[in-house]
Design a protein around this motif. Structure first.
Motif, short mmCIF file in Angstrom:
data_model
loop_
_atom_site.label_atom_id
_atom_site.label_comp_id
_atom_site.label_asym_id
_atom_site.label_seq_id
_atom_site.Cartn_x
_atom_site.Cartn_y
_atom_site.Cartn_z
N MET A 112 -13.90 1.35 -7.48
CA MET A 112 -13.38 2.28 -8.50
C MET A 112 -14.23 3.54 -8.62
N PRO A 113 -15.58 3.43 -8.71
CA PRO A 113 -16.38 4.66 -8.74
C PRO A 113 -16.18 5.54 -7.51
N MET A 114 -16.07 4.94 -6.33
CA MET A 114 -15.85 5.72 -5.12
C MET A 114 -14.47 6.35 -5.13
N GLY A 115 -13.49 5.63 -5.67
CA GLY A 115 -12.15 6.20 -5.79
C GLY A 115 -12.11 7.37 -6.74
N MET A 116 -12.83 7.26 -7.87
CA MET A 116 -12.91 8.38 -8.83
C MET A 116 -13.58 9.58 -8.17
N LEU A 117 -14.61 9.33 -7.38
CA LEU A 117 -15.30 10.42 -6.69
C LEU A 117 -14.36 11.11 -5.71
N SER A 118 -13.49 10.33 -5.06
CA SER A 118 -12.57 10.94 -4.09
C SER A 118 -11.52 11.81 -4.76
N ASP A 119 -11.27 11.61 -6.07
CA ASP A 119 -10.34 12.47 -6.80
C ASP A 119 -10.98 13.80 -7.19
N ARG A 120 -12.30 13.91 -7.01
CA ARG A 120 -13.01 15.09 -7.48
C ARG A 120 -13.63 15.91 -6.36
N MET A 121 -13.44 15.49 -5.11
CA MET A 121 -13.99 16.25 -4.00
C MET A 121 -13.11 16.12 -2.77
N GLY A 148 -9.61 6.45 2.68
CA GLY A 148 -8.66 6.71 3.75
C GLY A 148 -7.22 6.60 3.27
N LEU A 149 -6.91 5.57 2.48
CA LEU A 149 -5.57 5.42 1.92
C LEU A 149 -5.22 6.57 0.98
N ALA A 150 -6.17 6.96 0.14
CA ALA A 150 -5.94 8.07 -0.79
C ALA A 150 -5.69 9.37 -0.02
N HIS A 151 -6.40 9.55 1.07
CA HIS A 151 -6.22 10.74 1.90
C HIS A 151 -4.81 10.77 2.50
N GLU A 156 0.82 -1.21 0.00
CA GLU A 156 0.00 0.00 0.00
C GLU A 156 0.86 1.26 0.00
N PHE A 157 1.99 1.24 0.70
CA PHE A 157 2.93 2.35 0.65
C PHE A 157 3.47 2.52 -0.77
N TRP A 158 3.79 1.42 -1.43
CA TRP A 158 4.31 1.47 -2.80
C TRP A 158 3.25 2.03 -3.75
N ILE A 159 2.02 1.55 -3.62
CA ILE A 159 0.94 2.05 -4.47
C ILE A 159 0.72 3.54 -4.25
N SER A 160 0.69 3.98 -3.00
CA SER A 160 0.50 5.40 -2.71
C SER A 160 1.63 6.24 -3.27
N SER A 161 2.86 5.71 -3.22
CA SER A 161 4.01 6.45 -3.74
C SER A 161 3.97 6.57 -5.25
#
Length: 404
Positions: A259-268, A316-319, A124-129
């Protein structure tokens, strides 16, 4: 040229994402084979349910014990090297369960729990990086969907291999070993941690409470739900053959909606999105008792509700990824997994008590209480963040006016 160089040393872009997601997909699939296989094997050996539960909880204890040290170990050994080593240890430990007496299972659970926790922290650290900032949410959604798909395939593989004898243990070990291949391919671009930097763990537990609180809540709900949903289903009148399918409804929702929730998190604003998810979780907990006696309505509700609240982990991870970098991100991710693991210990026991207190709908009531507590924390946190601080009072007021 400089930007490209930085990209390669900070996770490797697309190559790094494929390596990290590929490795954790194999680990997730292997782990989904392991958990039910171990429980069924112990039952076949005449071990009581109480001791099976105690032995299973050792995974969580190992996770809590190892997470404060993962970023330090990665700084010394290397991110990809430690990730490959952890997968190798987990794969090697699995056949030993079949060959060992029950007392040795506690040692193997500790070793395996530490290994699998290390794989999740580092991947998860690698993905976030490696994730581009503008697409971090959708990348985390892809990761969560792939992981959920792996968890859904585990029981299918077990149905083909059977649950008795050494064969399913060997198959699970081989599946886990496959996770080393993408790690080796991505090793040149794996993110590096400087040994000289501080990798403090404890402060990140409270530095981003919206994210770590989401991990704690999701760990509580997910482990509690998968452990107790079948019991809840039976208490509201469904047969044993049907209640074992309830977890599939949650899994399908996770696969389709991350994926839809992840896309939404990129827009708000991700804090606001976490608040919306918590409110939806609370609403869903209130609706469950209304539809619980109708099996297919319950399945649909669990799919939608489970998919949305599953994004607590994704968002939470994206944040975290948007707030921290480098060694701070590694330590923050360890704190995130620590909170998830802590929730995994708290969830089943607490929801079990709630089910005994408020039969038959204590399951939904207990979940609702957890969501209400997290939602209250977010509201208080965001309210405090808007208060003027010291000499920045005028600036704070200006920002508040612009935001509003």
């Amino acid at each position: 040229m400089t930007m490209a160089s930085e990209r390669r040393t900070d996770g490797g872009g697309t190559i790094g994402l494929v390596a990290a997601i590929g490795s954790v997909a194999a680990v997730g699939l292997g782990f989904s084979i392991t958990l039910p296989l171990l429980a069924l094997t112990l039952e076949d050996r005449g071990i009581s349910s109480t001791w099976i539960g105690i032995n299973t909880a050792t995974w969580g204890l190992a996770a809590i014990a190892i997470t404060p040290f993962v970023s330090r170990l990665a700084a010394r050994i290397g991110t990809a090297q430690l990730l490959a080593l952890a997968i190798l240890v987990l794969a090697a430990a699995l056949p030993l369960f079949y060959l060992s007496p029950f007392w040795a299972w506690f040692i193997l659970r500790l070793v395996g729990g530490a290994a699998v926790t290390t794989t999740f922290v580092l991947s998860e650290f690698w993905i976030s990086s490696a994730a581009p900032p503008a697409r971090r949410g959708v990348i985390m959604g892809i990761y969560a969907s792939v992981l959920s798909g792996g968890f859904a395939l585990g029981p299918v593989i077990l149905s083909l291999t059977g649950t008795q004898g050494l064969l399913p243990f060997l198959v699970g070990s081989v599946v886990l070993m496959l996770g080393i291949i993408p790690v080796l391919c991505g090793m040149p671009v794996a993110p590096k941690l400087d040994r000289r930097e501080s990798h403090s763990f404890g402060r990140f537990l409270f530095l981003a409470p919206a994210a770590t609180g989401a991990a704690l809540l999701f760990g509580t709900i997910e482990t509690g739900a998968f452990a107790l949903l079948p019991i809840y289903g039976q208490r509201v009148g469904h047969t044993r053959d049907l209640v074992i399918l309830l977890g599939i409804g949650v899994t399908i929702g996770n696969i389709l909606l991350q994926m839809p929730m992840g896309m939404l998190s990129d827009r708000m604003n991700r804090r606001k999105l976490l608040m919306i998810i918590a409110a939806f979780g609370l609403l869903g907990a209130a609706i469950l008792p209304m539809v619980a006696s109708h099996f297919w309505l319950l399945m649909v509700a669990l799919a939608i509700w489970g998919g949305v609240i599953g994004s607590l982990y994704t968002v939470g991870l994206a944040h975290l990824g948007s707030r921290f970098t480098g060694s701070d991100l590694a330590a923050a991710n360890a704190a995130f997994v620590f909170c998830y693991s802590l929730g995994g210990l708290v969830g089943p026991a607490t929801l079990g008590v709630a089910m005994d207190m408020w039969d038959p709908h204590g399951f939904a009531i207990g979940i609702g209480i957890f969501f209400a507590a997290y939602l209250a924390m977010l509201i208080i946190r965001m309210g405090l963040a808007r208060l003027p601080r010291g000499n920045s009072q005028g600036v704070s007021k200006g920002v508040s006016k612009n935001v509003s």
